[in-house]
Design an enzyme around this catalytic site. Structure first.
Site, PDB file in Angstrom:
ATOM      1  N   LYS A  54       1.645   9.365   1.096  1.00  0.00           N
ATOM      2  CA  LYS A  54       2.903   8.641   0.843  1.00  0.00           C
ATOM      3  C   LYS A  54       3.802   9.427  -0.108  1.00  0.00           C
ATOM      4  O   LYS A  54       5.003   9.546   0.119  1.00  0.00           O
ATOM      5  CB  LYS A  54       2.601   7.236   0.281  1.00  0.00           C
ATOM      6  CG  LYS A  54       1.952   6.317   1.319  1.00  0.00           C
ATOM      7  CD  LYS A  54       1.457   4.996   0.722  1.00  0.00           C
ATOM      8  CE  LYS A  54       0.655   4.222   1.753  1.00  0.00           C
ATOM      9  NZ  LYS A  54       0.115   2.943   1.253  1.00  0.00           N
ATOM     10  N   GLN A  98      -1.480   0.082  -4.147  1.00  0.00           N
ATOM     11  CA  GLN A  98      -2.413   0.438  -3.074  1.00  0.00           C
ATOM     12  C   GLN A  98      -3.606  -0.521  -3.086  1.00  0.00           C
ATOM     13  O   GLN A  98      -4.196  -0.775  -4.136  1.00  0.00           O
ATOM     14  CB  GLN A  98      -2.866   1.896  -3.233  1.00  0.00           C
ATOM     15  CG  GLN A  98      -3.687   2.438  -2.076  1.00  0.00           C
ATOM     16  CD  GLN A  98      -2.908   2.526  -0.767  1.00  0.00           C
ATOM     17  OE1 GLN A  98      -1.682   2.666  -0.748  1.00  0.00           O
ATOM     18  NE2 GLN A  98      -3.594   2.428   0.351  1.00  0.00           N
ATOM     19  N   ASP A 121       6.090  -2.841   0.917  1.00  0.00           N
ATOM     20  CA  ASP A 121       4.885  -3.026   1.745  1.00  0.00           C
ATOM     21  C   ASP A 121       5.010  -4.284   2.617  1.00  0.00           C
ATOM     22  O   ASP A 121       4.218  -4.476   3.543  1.00  0.00           O
ATOM     23  CB  ASP A 121       3.656  -3.194   0.838  1.00  0.00           C
ATOM     24  CG  ASP A 121       2.776  -1.950   0.799  1.00  0.00           C
ATOM     25  OD1 ASP A 121       2.802  -1.176   1.772  1.00  0.00           O
ATOM     26  OD2 ASP A 121       2.067  -1.778  -0.202  1.00  0.00           O
TER      27      ASP A 121
HETATM   28  N1  GUN Z   1      -4.322  -0.410   1.969  1.00  0.00           N
HETATM   29  C1  GUN Z   1      -4.463  -0.219   3.304  1.00  0.00           C
HETATM   30  N2  GUN Z   1      -3.249  -0.208   3.914  1.00  0.00           N
HETATM   31  C2  GUN Z   1      -2.329  -0.398   2.936  1.00  0.00           C
HETATM   32  C3  GUN Z   1      -0.911  -0.465   2.930  1.00  0.00           C
HETATM   33  O1  GUN Z   1      -0.225  -0.391   3.949  1.00  0.00           O
HETATM   34  N3  GUN Z   1      -0.337  -0.647   1.704  1.00  0.00           N
HETATM   35  C4  GUN Z   1      -1.061  -0.774   0.562  1.00  0.00           C
HETATM   36  N4  GUN Z   1      -0.392  -0.976  -0.585  1.00  0.00           N
HETATM   37  N5  GUN Z   1      -2.374  -0.720   0.540  1.00  0.00           N
HETATM   38  C5  GUN Z   1      -3.013  -0.518   1.721  1.00  0.00           C
END
Ligand code: GUN
Length: 292
Positions: A54, A98, A121
């Protein structure tokens, strides 16, 4: 059947170029550089990799990014205080925490603390509620990535039978809502299957489009797929391999080698849904920045 790959790697590259161009335009007009903050708690290997991807993607399109790391001994209160501080930080447009967070921290509380305006998100109940009602909202990254991939390849969803396997809040639930929504990328008849579905194989076999998001490697086999179906694989699993330098390779929820010959379109793993997910996060961050 001669199947075609739904190439998420190539499609995401194109979308990233479009975003990078838009950022250039914004900056040349004296606007603010979009800024994504990511909080990572602990040292979970998969989370480390996702967050690194990311941050790298932000760099590629000209966004600012801040990675905020905490030991897994951080208390829930301390984490909540940090989120509240970022909610008030004028320079930060988007914030992600996350997941998963350590067990002593409530995921629900964390999700509800992130300001809905910065929730790129799309996990906050307000954004999920607005998305469900067809209102403007941050849609979570994986479902949006799937929809974008379907749209860019001109795959018709209207009147089609889509079978979604898996009912997670992050993927299965929202993608089933989006596909059934009254919209250009929706209007499908959706069946949401999960671990308690009794006749999963028979239901799957009726599907024009299958979205596999069950989290079990190789779960979808060729006897579950209708000739000519479109198959989208959300799974990511590391499996041992003596053919790679690392000693492992990535596999999905679908038994690709056996299933692909029955399909018109299928996503590869890696290089399918994964890169599209990151691009959706970038798109949401750009929207958040432009709203300012
Ligand atoms: N853990 C697994 N997929 C995601 C996601 O799309 N965003 C976040 N913040 N955590 C995750």
């Amino acid at each position: 059947m001669n199947y075609k790959l739904l190439d998420g790697k190539e499609t995401s590259k194109q979308i990233k170029e479009e975003i990078a161009e838009e950022v250039k335009q914004i900056i040349s007009k004296g606007g603010k550089r979009p800024h994504l903050a990511a909080i990572l708690v602990g040292n979970d290997g998969a989370s480390e990799t996702y967050v690194a991807h990311k941050v790298k993607a932000c760099e590629q399109v000209g966004f600012k990014s801040s990675l905020i790391r905490f030991e897994d001994t951080i208390t829930e209160d301390e984490l909540i205080s940090k989120i509240k501080e970022i909610n008030l930080d004028e320079d930060i447009d988007g914030l992600i925490v996350q997941l998963p967070v350590p067990k002593h921290i409530s995921e629900e509380k964390i999700i509800e603390t992130v300001s809905p305006e910065k929730d790129v998100d799309g996990f906050h109940p307000i954004n999920i509620g607005r998305m469900t009602l067809g209102m403007n909202a941050f849609v979570s990254a994986t479902p949006q990535g799937i929809i974008d991939l379907i749209q860019r390849y001109n795959i018709k969803t209207s009147g089609k039978h889509c079978v979604v396997i898996g009912r997670s809040n992050i993927v299965g639930k929202p993608v089933s809502i989006l596909l059934s929504q009254k919209s250009n990328t929706g209007n499908a008849t959706v069946t949401l299957c999960h671990s308690r579905t009794t006749n999963l194989k028979e239901i799957c076999k009726q599907a024009d489009i299958v979205i596999a998001a069950i989290g079990k490697q190789g779960f979808v086999t060729e006897d579950m797929i209708k000739e000519g179906a479109v198959v989208i694989d959300v799974g990511i699993h590391r499996v041992k391999s003596d053919k790679t330098k690392t000693g492992w390779k990535l596999k999905g929820d679908v038994d690709f080698e056996k299933v692909a010959p029955k399909c018109t379109y299928i996503t590869p793993v890696p290089g399918g849904v994964g890169p599209m997910t990151i691009v959706s996060l970038l798109k949401n961050t750009l929207i958040a920045a432009k709203k300012k």
